[in-house]
Each structure stands twice: as structure tokens, then as C-alpha cells.
Design a protein around this motif. Structure first.
Motif, PDB file in Angstrom:
ATOM      1  N   VAL A 180      -9.488   7.039  11.670  1.00  0.00           N
ATOM      2  CA  VAL A 180      -8.745   7.195  10.575  1.00  0.00           C
ATOM      3  C   VAL A 180      -7.414   7.138  11.773  1.00  0.00           C
ATOM      4  O   VAL A 180      -6.525   7.040  11.913  1.00  0.00           O
ATOM      5  CB  VAL A 180      -8.596   8.263   9.617  1.00  0.00           C
ATOM      6  CG1 VAL A 180      -7.187   9.482   9.724  1.00  0.00           C
ATOM      7  CG2 VAL A 180      -9.641   7.875   8.384  1.00  0.00           C
ATOM      8  N   PRO A 188      -6.458   3.496  13.830  1.00  0.00           N
ATOM      9  CA  PRO A 188      -6.952   2.645  12.520  1.00  0.00           C
ATOM     10  C   PRO A 188      -6.655   0.932  13.019  1.00  0.00           C
ATOM     11  O   PRO A 188      -6.056   0.527  13.828  1.00  0.00           O
ATOM     12  CB  PRO A 188      -6.211   3.220  11.444  1.00  0.00           C
ATOM     13  CG  PRO A 188      -4.926   3.587  11.954  1.00  0.00           C
ATOM     14  CD  PRO A 188      -5.230   4.165  13.184  1.00  0.00           C
ATOM     15  N   VAL A 241      -9.458  -0.491   5.561  1.00  0.00           N
ATOM     16  CA  VAL A 241      -8.768   0.489   6.887  1.00  0.00           C
ATOM     17  C   VAL A 241      -9.397   1.766   7.288  1.00  0.00           C
ATOM     18  O   VAL A 241      -9.663   2.264   5.760  1.00  0.00           O
ATOM     19  CB  VAL A 241      -7.660   0.263   7.167  1.00  0.00           C
ATOM     20  CG1 VAL A 241      -7.030   1.203   8.460  1.00  0.00           C
ATOM     21  CG2 VAL A 241      -7.032  -1.200   7.313  1.00  0.00           C
ATOM     22  N   GLY A 242      -9.965   2.052   8.222  1.00  0.00           N
ATOM     23  CA  GLY A 242      -9.976   3.239   8.684  1.00  0.00           C
ATOM     24  C   GLY A 242     -11.595   3.772   8.035  1.00  0.00           C
ATOM     25  O   GLY A 242     -12.119   4.734   8.356  1.00  0.00           O
ATOM     26  N   GLU A 257     -13.442  -2.742   8.868  1.00  0.00           N
ATOM     27  CA  GLU A 257     -11.937  -3.458   8.165  1.00  0.00           C
ATOM     28  C   GLU A 257     -11.464  -4.096   8.682  1.00  0.00           C
ATOM     29  O   GLU A 257     -10.632  -4.912   7.926  1.00  0.00           O
ATOM     30  CB  GLU A 257     -11.366  -1.515   8.848  1.00  0.00           C
ATOM     31  CG  GLU A 257     -11.519  -1.475  10.578  1.00  0.00           C
ATOM     32  CD  GLU A 257     -10.491  -0.556  10.936  1.00  0.00           C
ATOM     33  OE1 GLU A 257      -9.631   0.256  10.446  1.00  0.00           O
ATOM     34  OE2 GLU A 257     -10.647  -0.897  12.466  1.00  0.00           O
ATOM     35  N   HIS A 260      -5.036  -4.168   2.999  1.00  0.00           N
ATOM     36  CA  HIS A 260      -6.262  -3.925   3.665  1.00  0.00           C
ATOM     37  C   HIS A 260      -6.443  -4.588   4.953  1.00  0.00           C
ATOM     38  O   HIS A 260      -6.438  -4.600   5.709  1.00  0.00           O
ATOM     39  CB  HIS A 260      -6.630  -2.549   3.242  1.00  0.00           C
ATOM     40  CG  HIS A 260      -6.722  -1.363   2.760  1.00  0.00           C
ATOM     41  ND1 HIS A 260      -6.851  -0.479   3.300  1.00  0.00           N
ATOM     42  CD2 HIS A 260      -6.499  -0.843   1.686  1.00  0.00           C
ATOM     43  CE1 HIS A 260      -5.876   0.438   3.085  1.00  0.00           C
ATOM     44  NE2 HIS A 260      -6.053  -0.197   1.985  1.00  0.00           N
ATOM     45  N   TRP A 299      -3.197  -5.101   7.035  1.00  0.00           N
ATOM     46  CA  TRP A 299      -3.045  -4.167   7.935  1.00  0.00           C
ATOM     47  C   TRP A 299      -4.125  -4.468   9.495  1.00  0.00           C
ATOM     48  O   TRP A 299      -3.734  -3.701  10.346  1.00  0.00           O
ATOM     49  CB  TRP A 299      -3.170  -2.951   7.748  1.00  0.00           C
ATOM     50  CG  TRP A 299      -3.161  -2.175   7.841  1.00  0.00           C
ATOM     51  CD1 TRP A 299      -2.819  -1.624   9.305  1.00  0.00           C
ATOM     52  CD2 TRP A 299      -3.011  -0.294   7.562  1.00  0.00           C
ATOM     53  NE1 TRP A 299      -2.515  -0.861   9.379  1.00  0.00           N
ATOM     54  CE2 TRP A 299      -2.451   0.436   8.644  1.00  0.00           C
ATOM     55  CE3 TRP A 299      -3.649   0.195   6.456  1.00  0.00           C
ATOM     56  CZ2 TRP A 299      -2.842   1.965   8.453  1.00  0.00           C
ATOM     57  CZ3 TRP A 299      -3.815   1.366   6.553  1.00  0.00           C
ATOM     58  CH2 TRP A 299      -2.823   2.021   7.494  1.00  0.00           C
ATOM     59  N   ASP A 309      -1.554   6.655  14.231  1.00  0.00           N
ATOM     60  CA  ASP A 309      -2.780   7.144  13.247  1.00  0.00           C
ATOM     61  C   ASP A 309      -2.610   5.862  11.572  1.00  0.00           C
ATOM     62  O   ASP A 309      -1.571   5.941  11.094  1.00  0.00           O
ATOM     63  CB  ASP A 309      -3.385   8.351  14.097  1.00  0.00           C
ATOM     64  CG  ASP A 309      -2.206   9.761  13.095  1.00  0.00           C
ATOM     65  OD1 ASP A 309      -1.490   9.005  12.059  1.00  0.00           O
ATOM     66  OD2 ASP A 309      -2.231  10.418  13.078  1.00  0.00           O
ATOM     67  N   TYR A 310      -3.224   6.131  11.018  1.00  0.00           N
ATOM     68  CA  TYR A 310      -3.581   6.414   9.829  1.00  0.00           C
ATOM     69  C   TYR A 310      -1.986   6.334   8.772  1.00  0.00           C
ATOM     70  O   TYR A 310      -1.632   5.935   8.302  1.00  0.00           O
ATOM     71  CB  TYR A 310      -4.375   7.033   8.968  1.00  0.00           C
ATOM     72  CG  TYR A 310      -4.749   5.686   7.182  1.00  0.00           C
ATOM     73  CD1 TYR A 310      -5.576   4.664   7.594  1.00  0.00           C
ATOM     74  CD2 TYR A 310      -4.087   6.531   6.786  1.00  0.00           C
ATOM     75  CE1 TYR A 310      -5.997   4.245   6.199  1.00  0.00           C
ATOM     76  CE2 TYR A 310      -4.954   5.901   5.388  1.00  0.00           C
ATOM     77  CZ  TYR A 310      -5.463   4.212   5.182  1.00  0.00           C
ATOM     78  OH  TYR A 310      -5.532   4.180   4.149  1.00  0.00           O
ATOM     79  N   ARG A 311      -2.371   8.123   8.753  1.00  0.00           N
ATOM     80  CA  ARG A 311      -1.363   8.681   8.478  1.00  0.00           C
ATOM     81  C   ARG A 311       0.252   8.158   9.149  1.00  0.00           C
ATOM     82  O   ARG A 311       0.862   7.846   7.726  1.00  0.00           O
ATOM     83  CB  ARG A 311      -1.526   9.923   8.644  1.00  0.00           C
ATOM     84  CG  ARG A 311      -2.862  10.350   7.261  1.00  0.00           C
ATOM     85  CD  ARG A 311      -2.872  11.876   7.106  1.00  0.00           C
ATOM     86  NE  ARG A 311      -3.845  12.516   8.079  1.00  0.00           N
ATOM     87  CZ  ARG A 311      -3.939  13.920   8.185  1.00  0.00           C
ATOM     88  NH1 ARG A 311      -3.354  14.387   7.101  1.00  0.00           N
ATOM     89  NH2 ARG A 311      -4.379  14.035   9.567  1.00  0.00           N
TER      90      ARG A 311
END
Length: 295
Positions: A121, A124, A162-163, A167, A192, A195, A233-235
Motif C-alpha cells: 500500500v 503499490p 493493487v496493494g 497485484e 487494477h 494500474w 502510495d496507494y491513497r
């Protein structure tokens, strides 16, 4: 591109997208409120997620009141050395599979789950800390849970995400190549996979006989590439505007759907992990408009 109306559903994640770029199920409105919006958007099937206080039969009846059918739901699992936690994953998989059998839904997505503090995460979509031994443990866990799902007469469809520790395209191929098709199907999420830089349509063509259901997503491919290169990062990637309603990004949805076999009769489930519109209701409406053009 033509999609069967009776095989097109939505998983309305836009209602549970949190301000920090994650998912918070407590944000969701009531089931009836969701169903009314989905019905008014012209969408006739919903990702199955039976509430804890409802029997599957009651859940199906509630959906039917709005002219909506149940579609494949989702089982996440994680690697753990805690046998009690592993037992919980087994029990949950058996319960969800039983619910799908009661609902008459023949397929469920099976994926590795995520946690906010997970290493992938933080980094990613690039196969961070890839390790063959761990990947084999992931494969063994998915095969074990798939067997539990199969025991209920339901097809488990492996869903790279992903994460998680599954993935990338390479990891996807390893798992599908080393778990027999009689145990584990394939449930790709085009968003995903894209990505992570994978060729989602190519995977569908190569494992056409395994594809049981798919997730349709749209996204900003240029942003995804920038995020991978910069190590976001993911977020951060999600909050930067990765996801959009179908037809509003630049993902090759037509190519992905076109890669499905001509006789494919599985479910296509539209997901918008985080809506690009001001409200979730507007996002769902745009999903319905896209569906009306193609179903």
C-alpha cells in the motif's frame, strides 16, 4: 461493444470512498437508499453483500422490490501465521459461498486483502518486495480458500488487486498457472491490472477458459504511470484522481470487453472505487448512462 443487460451489475464503492483515499463501509447509506438510486440509474443488478442481520432470501427479496438481481460478491483473505485468524477467513469464505448458493449466484471474486499499513500500500502497483516463497504461500492460501468455495458449488474467481501480494501480471500468471482450473477461476479487474502496468486484455485472452466474471473500471492511465514512476502510495494515487466513471477516463474498456470469449456469459461489474463526480449519486447515475449505451 455490446454487453448483455442481464449480466451487467454495479459495485457502488463510491458511497464508501473515504476522505483519506481509502474505503469505509460505515459511510454507506441504507440498503434501500442505495437500491433506489441504482434502480433510477437503470442498473438492474448489484454486487452481492448480504448484511449481517439479513438472511440471503430476505436480501434477494429486498433487491427484487427494486427490480434488482444479485451479482457476484467478494471474498478477501490475507496471509497470516495466526491459525485463529486463518480460521476466520475459512469460515467467512464458507459463509459467503453459502449465501451465493442461496442467492443463485454461481461465482464469487476471491482476492488478497489490503491493510492501510501494508508494504505494498505504501509502494503499490510495482510488485514491491516480490518474493517467490511468499508468492507460493499466497498461491496455496488462494487454492485452499477456493476449495472451500467450490465445496458450496460456487466458482471462485481469482481477482488480482493493487496493494496486495498478488497485484502484477507476473504474479497473476503464476497463480493461474499453478492452481488447476477446476479449483480456481479468473475474475480480472481491468482497472487494477492496468494500474499495475499489466495487459488486462491479454490476460483475458490467454486465460479465456478461466474467466468467470470481470470488473469494469475506468482510470487515468497517464496518472497511473506517473504514480508508479514517482513511487506514490496507494491513497495519494487515488486522491490524485486515478479513478473515474466508465467512459470518462482513458482505459481501453472496449478492448478489454472485446477480449472476452464470444460465448462469455459471466458477469461484468462496474466499479468506481472513488467517484470523480461531486456526489456518489451522480457517479452512479453516470455509470447507468454508460451501461445504457452499451448493454
Amino acid at each position: 461493444m455490446k454487453i448483455r443487460q442481464d449480466r451487467l451489475a454495479i459495485n457502488p464503492l463510491q458511497w464508501v470512498a473515504s476522505a483519506d483515499g481509502w474505503i469505509d463501509p460505515s459511510l454507506a447509506p441504507s440498503l434501500d437508499a442505495q437500491l433506489a438510486v441504482i434502480r433510477d440509474a437503470g442498473i438492474t443488478a448489484l454486487h452481492s453483500a448480504v448484511p449481517g442481520d439479513m438472511a440471503p432470501e430476505a436480501y434477494a427479496a429486498r433487491l427484487a422490490e427494486y427490480g434488482i438481481s444479485p451479482a457476484p460478491g467478494y471474498i478477501p483473505v490475507r496471509l497470516t501465521d495466526d491459525e485463529s485468524e486463518r480460521g476466520t477467513f475459512r469460515d467467512t469464505a464458507a459463509r459467503v459461498a453459502e449465501q451465493h448458493a442461496a442467492l443463485g449466484v454461481p461465482t464469487v471474486f476471491l482476492a488478497m486483502g489490503m491493510a492501510k499499513d501494508a508494504e505494498r500500500v505504501a509502494q503499490p502497483a510495482v510488485g514491491h518486495l516480490a518474493d517467490q516463497g511468499r508468492l507460493e504461500r499466497v498461491r496455496d492460501l488462494l487454492a485452499e480458500i477456493a476449495g472451500i468455495v467450490r465445496a458450496q458449488g460456487i466458482t471462485p474467481a481469482f481477482h488480482p488487486h493493487v496493494g496486495t501480494w498478488a497485484e502484477t501480471e507476473e504474479e497473476t500468471r503464476f497463480i493461474l498457472d499453478t492452481v488447476d482450473a477446476s479449483v480456481l477461476g479468473f475474475g480480472p479487474d481491468m482497472g487494477h491490472l492496468a494500474w499495475a502496468g499489466a495487459d488486462a486484455a491479454g490476460l483475458v485472452r490467454d486465460y479465456a477458459d478461466r474467466v468467470a466474471a470481470v470488473h469494469i473500471k475506468d482510470l487515468d492511465l497517464d496518472l497511473a504511470a506517473e504514480a508508479r514512476k514517482a513511487g506514490w502510495d496507494y491513497r495519494r494515487t487515488v486522491l490524485a484522481g486515478l479513478w473515474s466513471e466508465p467512459g470518462h477516463g482513458n482505459a481501453d474498456i472496449e478492448g478489454f470487453v472485446g477480449a472476452l470469449p464470444d460465448d462469455f456469459d459471466g458477469w461484468l461489474i462496474v466499479e468506481v472505487d472513488r467517484g470523480a463526480r461531486p456526489t456518489p449519486e451522480e457517479s452512479v447515475r453516470l455509470c447507468g448512462e454508460w451501461a445504457a449505451k452499451h448493454a
